[in-house]
Design an enzyme around this catalytic site. Sequence first.
Site, PDB file in Angstrom:
ATOM      1  N   TYR A   1       3.634 -14.854 -23.405  1.00  0.00           N
ATOM      2  CA  TYR A   1       2.490 -15.093 -24.295  1.00  0.00           C
ATOM      3  C   TYR A   1       1.455 -14.007 -24.121  1.00  0.00           C
ATOM      4  CZ  TYR A   1       4.053 -19.851 -25.208  1.00  0.00           C
ATOM      5  OH  TYR A   1       4.768 -20.942 -25.603  1.00  0.00           O
TER       6      TYR A   1
ATOM      7  N   HIS B   1      10.023 -22.145 -20.455  1.00  0.00           N
ATOM      8  CA  HIS B   1       9.534 -23.503 -20.668  1.00  0.00           C
ATOM      9  C   HIS B   1      10.603 -24.493 -20.197  1.00  0.00           C
ATOM     10  CE1 HIS B   1       6.225 -22.190 -23.129  1.00  0.00           C
ATOM     11  NE2 HIS B   1       7.012 -21.635 -24.022  1.00  0.00           N
TER      12      HIS B   1
ATOM     13  N   HIS C   1      12.600 -26.313 -31.990  1.00  0.00           N
ATOM     14  CA  HIS C   1      11.414 -26.679 -32.772  1.00  0.00           C
ATOM     15  C   HIS C   1      11.182 -25.640 -33.864  1.00  0.00           C
ATOM     16  CE1 HIS C   1       9.956 -23.814 -29.950  1.00  0.00           C
ATOM     17  NE2 HIS C   1       8.685 -24.055 -30.024  1.00  0.00           N
TER      18      HIS C   1
HETATM   19 FE   LIG Z   1       6.219 -21.403 -28.911  1.00  0.00          FE
END
Ligand SMILES: [Fe+2]
Length: 306
Positions: free
Chosen positions: A254, A245, A198
Amino acid sequence: MAMTGVLRPGYIQIRVLDREAALKHYVDILGLSVVSSEEDGRIYLKAWDEFDRHSIILRPTDNAGFDVIGFKVDSDASLVEFERRIKDYGYKVDHVAAGEQPGVGRRIAVQVASGHRIELFAEMEGSETAPPVYNPDIWRDVPHGMGAIRFDHALLYGPNVDEVLDFFTKVLDFSLTEKVELPDGLLAIWLTCSTKAHDIAFVKHPEPGKFHHVSFFLEDWNAVGHAADLITRFNVSLDIGPTRHGITRGQTIYFFDPSGNRCETYCGGTTYYPDQPVRVWDDKELGKGIFYYERALNDRFLTVLT
Ligand SMILES: [Fe+2]
Protein backbone atom coordinates in the site's frame (compact mmCIF):
# COMPACT_ATOMS: atom_id res chain seq x y z
CA MET A 1 -19.61 -20.52 -13.43
CA ALA A 2 -22.09 -18.66 -15.56
CA MET A 3 -21.44 -14.98 -15.01
CA THR A 4 -24.44 -12.77 -15.72
CA GLY A 5 -25.79 -9.47 -14.45
CA VAL A 6 -22.98 -7.45 -12.88
CA LEU A 7 -19.72 -8.66 -14.44
CA ARG A 8 -16.86 -6.68 -12.87
CA PRO A 9 -15.58 -3.28 -11.80
CA GLY A 10 -15.35 -1.16 -14.96
CA TYR A 11 -14.09 2.24 -13.86
CA ILE A 12 -13.36 4.36 -10.85
CA GLN A 13 -13.18 8.16 -10.78
CA ILE A 14 -10.72 9.61 -8.26
CA ARG A 15 -10.20 13.27 -7.34
CA VAL A 16 -6.60 14.46 -7.42
CA LEU A 17 -5.02 17.77 -6.48
CA ASP A 18 -2.17 18.21 -8.92
CA ARG A 19 -2.64 16.97 -12.45
CA GLU A 20 1.05 16.57 -13.38
CA ALA A 21 2.00 14.90 -10.09
CA ALA A 22 -0.97 12.52 -10.43
CA LEU A 23 0.05 11.59 -13.98
CA LYS A 24 3.62 10.83 -12.86
CA HIS A 25 2.19 8.54 -10.17
CA TYR A 26 -0.45 6.69 -12.17
CA VAL A 27 1.51 6.50 -15.45
CA ASP A 28 5.22 6.39 -14.58
CA ILE A 29 4.97 4.55 -11.24
CA LEU A 30 1.85 2.38 -11.52
CA GLY A 31 2.26 1.73 -15.23
CA LEU A 32 -1.09 2.92 -16.61
CA SER A 33 -1.42 4.66 -19.99
CA VAL A 34 -3.28 7.87 -20.77
CA VAL A 35 -6.22 7.30 -23.13
CA SER A 36 -7.45 10.89 -23.35
CA SER A 37 -7.51 14.24 -21.57
CA GLU A 38 -10.87 15.96 -21.89
CA GLU A 39 -11.86 19.63 -21.83
CA ASP A 40 -13.61 19.27 -18.46
CA GLY A 41 -10.21 18.38 -16.95
CA ARG A 42 -10.77 14.67 -16.51
CA ILE A 43 -7.99 12.33 -17.60
CA TYR A 44 -8.85 8.79 -18.72
CA LEU A 45 -6.35 5.97 -18.24
CA LYS A 46 -6.15 2.22 -18.63
CA ALA A 47 -3.99 -0.72 -17.63
CA TRP A 48 -2.26 -2.80 -20.28
CA ASP A 49 -4.40 -5.98 -20.06
CA GLU A 50 -7.80 -4.29 -20.22
CA PHE A 51 -9.97 -4.50 -23.34
CA ASP A 52 -12.25 -1.53 -22.65
CA ARG A 53 -11.36 2.07 -23.45
CA HIS A 54 -10.58 3.18 -19.90
CA SER A 55 -10.77 2.11 -16.28
CA ILE A 56 -9.27 4.93 -14.21
CA ILE A 57 -10.52 8.51 -14.37
CA LEU A 58 -8.61 11.27 -12.59
CA ARG A 59 -10.50 14.49 -11.86
CA PRO A 60 -8.25 17.35 -10.81
CA THR A 61 -9.89 19.54 -8.16
CA ASP A 62 -9.12 20.99 -4.73
CA ASN A 63 -9.94 18.00 -2.53
CA ALA A 64 -8.82 14.39 -3.00
CA GLY A 65 -11.04 11.31 -2.74
CA PHE A 66 -13.63 9.11 -4.38
CA ASP A 67 -16.26 10.22 -6.90
CA VAL A 68 -17.75 7.00 -8.23
CA ILE A 69 -17.14 3.35 -9.08
CA GLY A 70 -18.85 1.89 -12.13
CA PHE A 71 -19.61 -1.80 -12.63
CA LYS A 72 -20.08 -3.28 -16.09
CA VAL A 73 -23.21 -5.38 -16.61
CA ASP A 74 -23.79 -7.92 -19.36
CA SER A 75 -26.49 -6.11 -21.36
CA ASP A 76 -28.78 -3.12 -21.56
CA ALA A 77 -31.60 -5.46 -20.52
CA SER A 78 -29.73 -5.97 -17.25
CA LEU A 79 -29.58 -2.19 -16.76
CA VAL A 80 -33.36 -2.08 -17.13
CA GLU A 81 -33.77 -4.95 -14.67
CA PHE A 82 -31.35 -3.49 -12.09
CA GLU A 83 -33.11 -0.13 -12.29
CA ARG A 84 -36.39 -1.86 -11.43
CA ARG A 85 -34.80 -3.76 -8.56
CA ILE A 86 -33.07 -0.66 -7.13
CA LYS A 87 -36.35 1.26 -7.19
CA ASP A 88 -38.23 -1.68 -5.63
CA TYR A 89 -35.62 -1.64 -2.84
CA GLY A 90 -36.58 1.98 -2.20
CA TYR A 91 -33.52 3.76 -3.55
CA LYS A 92 -33.50 6.57 -6.10
CA VAL A 93 -31.92 5.94 -9.53
CA ASP A 94 -29.97 8.65 -11.35
CA HIS A 95 -29.46 8.51 -15.09
CA VAL A 96 -26.30 9.55 -16.90
CA ALA A 97 -26.58 9.98 -20.66
CA ALA A 98 -24.38 8.08 -23.09
CA GLY A 99 -21.21 10.02 -23.90
CA GLU A 100 -20.88 11.79 -20.53
CA GLN A 101 -17.73 9.70 -20.29
CA PRO A 102 -16.17 9.36 -23.76
CA GLY A 103 -16.97 6.00 -25.32
CA VAL A 104 -19.38 4.92 -22.57
CA GLY A 105 -23.07 4.17 -23.08
CA ARG A 106 -25.88 5.18 -20.76
CA ARG A 107 -25.35 4.62 -17.05
CA ILE A 108 -27.60 4.28 -14.03
CA ALA A 109 -26.43 5.43 -10.60
CA VAL A 110 -27.43 4.85 -7.00
CA GLN A 111 -26.14 6.24 -3.72
CA VAL A 112 -25.73 3.37 -1.28
CA ALA A 113 -26.13 3.66 2.50
CA SER A 114 -22.40 4.24 3.06
CA GLY A 115 -22.68 7.46 1.04
CA HIS A 116 -20.90 6.18 -2.08
CA ARG A 117 -22.12 6.58 -5.65
CA ILE A 118 -22.27 3.26 -7.50
CA GLU A 119 -22.93 3.21 -11.23
CA LEU A 120 -23.83 0.46 -13.69
CA PHE A 121 -23.17 0.52 -17.43
CA ALA A 122 -23.41 -2.01 -20.23
CA GLU A 123 -21.44 -0.46 -23.09
CA MET A 124 -17.93 0.91 -23.41
CA GLU A 125 -15.87 1.30 -26.60
CA GLY A 126 -13.01 -1.12 -26.97
CA SER A 127 -9.48 0.14 -26.45
CA GLU A 128 -7.33 1.01 -29.46
CA THR A 129 -4.44 -0.64 -27.60
CA ALA A 130 -6.40 -3.64 -26.32
CA PRO A 131 -4.50 -6.86 -25.73
CA PRO A 132 -4.03 -8.92 -28.91
CA VAL A 133 -6.45 -11.82 -29.33
CA TYR A 134 -5.23 -13.63 -32.48
CA ASN A 135 -2.19 -15.79 -31.78
CA PRO A 136 -1.79 -13.34 -28.96
CA ASP A 137 1.53 -12.32 -27.55
CA ILE A 138 1.50 -11.94 -23.78
CA TRP A 139 1.32 -8.15 -24.19
CA ARG A 140 1.22 -5.59 -26.97
CA ASP A 141 3.57 -2.95 -25.53
CA VAL A 142 6.17 -3.77 -22.87
CA PRO A 143 4.57 -3.05 -19.47
CA HIS A 144 6.25 -0.17 -17.66
CA GLY A 145 6.50 0.99 -14.06
CA MET A 146 4.82 -1.47 -11.68
CA GLY A 147 3.14 -3.06 -14.70
CA ALA A 148 -0.42 -2.84 -13.30
CA ILE A 149 -2.41 -5.52 -15.17
CA ARG A 150 -5.90 -4.23 -14.42
CA PHE A 151 -8.01 -2.08 -12.12
CA ASP A 152 -9.14 -4.74 -9.68
CA HIS A 153 -11.25 -3.42 -6.77
CA ALA A 154 -11.78 -0.60 -4.30
CA LEU A 155 -12.19 -0.42 -0.52
CA LEU A 156 -14.63 2.22 0.73
CA TYR A 157 -15.30 3.51 4.25
CA GLY A 158 -18.70 4.69 5.46
CA PRO A 159 -21.65 4.02 7.77
CA ASN A 160 -24.47 1.45 7.51
CA VAL A 161 -22.34 -1.47 6.36
CA ASP A 162 -25.18 -3.89 7.22
CA GLU A 163 -27.48 -2.09 4.78
CA VAL A 164 -24.73 -1.95 2.12
CA LEU A 165 -24.35 -5.73 2.45
CA ASP A 166 -28.10 -6.22 2.16
CA PHE A 167 -28.29 -4.01 -0.95
CA PHE A 168 -25.32 -5.52 -2.79
CA THR A 169 -26.40 -9.11 -2.15
CA LYS A 170 -30.18 -8.73 -2.63
CA VAL A 171 -30.31 -6.14 -5.41
CA LEU A 172 -27.04 -6.49 -7.34
CA ASP A 173 -26.54 -10.26 -6.72
CA PHE A 174 -23.06 -9.91 -5.21
CA SER A 175 -21.83 -12.59 -2.80
CA LEU A 176 -20.24 -12.01 0.58
CA THR A 177 -16.87 -13.81 0.65
CA GLU A 178 -15.44 -12.65 4.00
CA LYS A 179 -16.48 -10.42 6.89
CA VAL A 180 -15.21 -9.04 10.18
CA GLU A 181 -17.66 -9.37 13.06
CA LEU A 182 -16.85 -7.47 16.25
CA PRO A 183 -18.73 -7.79 19.55
CA ASP A 184 -20.61 -4.58 18.66
CA GLY A 185 -21.51 -5.68 15.13
CA LEU A 186 -20.35 -5.96 11.55
CA LEU A 187 -17.12 -4.03 10.88
CA ALA A 188 -16.17 -4.97 7.33
CA ILE A 189 -17.41 -6.88 4.26
CA TRP A 190 -15.73 -8.24 1.13
CA LEU A 191 -18.13 -8.62 -1.80
CA THR A 192 -17.67 -10.32 -5.17
CA CYS A 193 -19.69 -10.39 -8.39
CA SER A 194 -17.26 -12.88 -9.93
CA THR A 195 -14.83 -15.59 -8.80
CA LYS A 196 -12.43 -13.05 -7.26
CA ALA A 197 -11.95 -12.80 -3.51
CA HIS A 198 -13.56 -9.35 -3.79
CA ASP A 199 -14.64 -6.79 -6.35
CA ILE A 200 -15.50 -4.19 -3.72
CA ALA A 201 -15.18 -3.99 0.07
CA PHE A 202 -16.58 -1.74 2.79
CA VAL A 203 -15.43 -0.89 6.31
CA LYS A 204 -17.69 0.74 8.89
CA HIS A 205 -16.78 4.38 9.49
CA PRO A 206 -18.85 7.28 10.86
CA GLU A 207 -18.20 9.67 7.96
CA PRO A 208 -19.97 8.76 4.67
CA GLY A 209 -18.40 8.50 1.24
CA LYS A 210 -14.78 7.98 2.30
CA PHE A 211 -12.13 6.35 0.14
CA HIS A 212 -9.60 3.85 1.48
CA HIS A 213 -7.90 2.53 -1.65
CA VAL A 214 -7.99 1.64 -5.31
CA SER A 215 -6.28 -1.63 -6.15
CA PHE A 216 -4.39 -2.86 -9.19
CA PHE A 217 -3.63 -6.47 -9.96
CA LEU A 218 -0.02 -7.61 -10.50
CA GLU A 219 1.26 -10.90 -11.89
CA ASP A 220 3.04 -12.41 -8.87
CA TRP A 221 4.97 -11.82 -5.65
CA ASN A 222 8.05 -10.80 -7.66
CA ALA A 223 5.99 -8.02 -9.25
CA VAL A 224 4.89 -6.87 -5.78
CA GLY A 225 8.58 -6.78 -4.84
CA HIS A 226 9.36 -4.77 -7.96
CA ALA A 227 6.56 -2.35 -6.98
CA ALA A 228 8.25 -1.96 -3.58
CA ASP A 229 11.58 -1.25 -5.32
CA LEU A 230 9.94 1.56 -7.33
CA ILE A 231 8.26 2.98 -4.22
CA THR A 232 11.63 3.31 -2.49
CA ARG A 233 13.59 4.41 -5.57
CA PHE A 234 11.17 7.23 -6.33
CA ASN A 235 10.35 8.09 -2.69
CA VAL A 236 6.66 7.31 -3.04
CA SER A 237 4.83 7.66 0.28
CA LEU A 238 4.55 4.11 1.68
CA ASP A 239 1.73 2.87 3.91
CA ILE A 240 2.71 -0.77 4.51
CA GLY A 241 4.18 -3.79 2.79
CA PRO A 242 5.06 -5.86 0.96
CA THR A 243 2.98 -8.16 3.13
CA ARG A 244 -0.02 -10.50 2.89
CA HIS A 245 -3.62 -10.22 4.00
CA GLY A 246 -5.18 -13.07 5.97
CA ILE A 247 -8.49 -11.83 4.56
CA THR A 248 -8.51 -12.65 0.80
CA ARG A 249 -4.89 -14.00 1.18
CA GLY A 250 -3.72 -11.32 -1.27
CA GLN A 251 -0.03 -10.40 -1.32
CA THR A 252 0.08 -6.66 -1.22
CA ILE A 253 1.75 -3.29 -0.86
CA TYR A 254 0.00 0.00 0.00
CA PHE A 255 1.22 3.46 -0.88
CA PHE A 256 -0.18 6.94 -1.49
CA ASP A 257 -0.58 9.02 -4.61
CA PRO A 258 0.67 12.64 -4.36
CA SER A 259 -2.87 13.77 -3.41
CA GLY A 260 -3.04 11.36 -0.46
CA ASN A 261 -5.28 8.75 -2.12
CA ARG A 262 -4.17 5.26 -1.13
CA CYS A 263 -3.26 2.79 -3.89
CA GLU A 264 -2.65 -0.95 -3.64
CA THR A 265 -0.85 -3.32 -5.96
CA TYR A 266 -1.43 -6.95 -5.15
CA CYS A 267 -1.37 -10.50 -6.47
CA GLY A 268 -2.83 -13.85 -5.46
CA GLY A 269 -5.99 -14.13 -3.41
CA THR A 270 -8.58 -16.84 -3.02
CA THR A 271 -10.96 -17.97 -5.76
CA TYR A 272 -14.65 -17.75 -4.94
CA TYR A 273 -17.48 -20.06 -5.98
CA PRO A 274 -21.09 -19.55 -4.91
CA ASP A 275 -21.25 -22.80 -2.93
CA GLN A 276 -18.51 -21.64 -0.55
CA PRO A 277 -19.21 -20.56 3.02
CA VAL A 278 -18.38 -17.03 4.20
CA ARG A 279 -15.01 -16.70 5.96
CA VAL A 280 -15.44 -14.90 9.29
CA TRP A 281 -12.87 -12.93 11.32
CA ASP A 282 -13.31 -11.57 14.84
CA ASP A 283 -11.54 -9.07 17.09
CA LYS A 284 -9.11 -11.67 18.43
CA GLU A 285 -7.40 -12.27 15.07
CA LEU A 286 -8.19 -9.09 13.15
CA GLY A 287 -4.52 -8.05 13.06
CA LYS A 288 -3.66 -11.30 11.29
CA GLY A 289 -6.69 -10.86 9.02
CA ILE A 290 -5.54 -7.47 7.77
CA PHE A 291 -1.73 -7.95 7.86
CA TYR A 292 -0.89 -11.63 8.11
CA TYR A 293 2.85 -11.25 8.68
CA GLU A 294 2.79 -8.25 11.06
CA ARG A 295 -0.26 -9.67 12.91
CA ALA A 296 -1.22 -6.15 13.93
CA LEU A 297 -3.03 -3.24 12.35
CA ASN A 298 -1.32 0.11 11.98
CA ASP A 299 -3.27 3.23 12.91
CA ARG A 300 -2.62 4.78 9.53
CA PHE A 301 -4.40 1.94 7.74
CA LEU A 302 -7.55 2.54 9.79
CA THR A 303 -7.63 6.32 9.92
CA VAL A 304 -5.97 7.84 6.84
CA LEU A 305 -8.71 8.24 4.24
CA THR A 306 -9.58 10.66 1.48
FE1 LIG B 1 -7.48 -4.09 -1.56
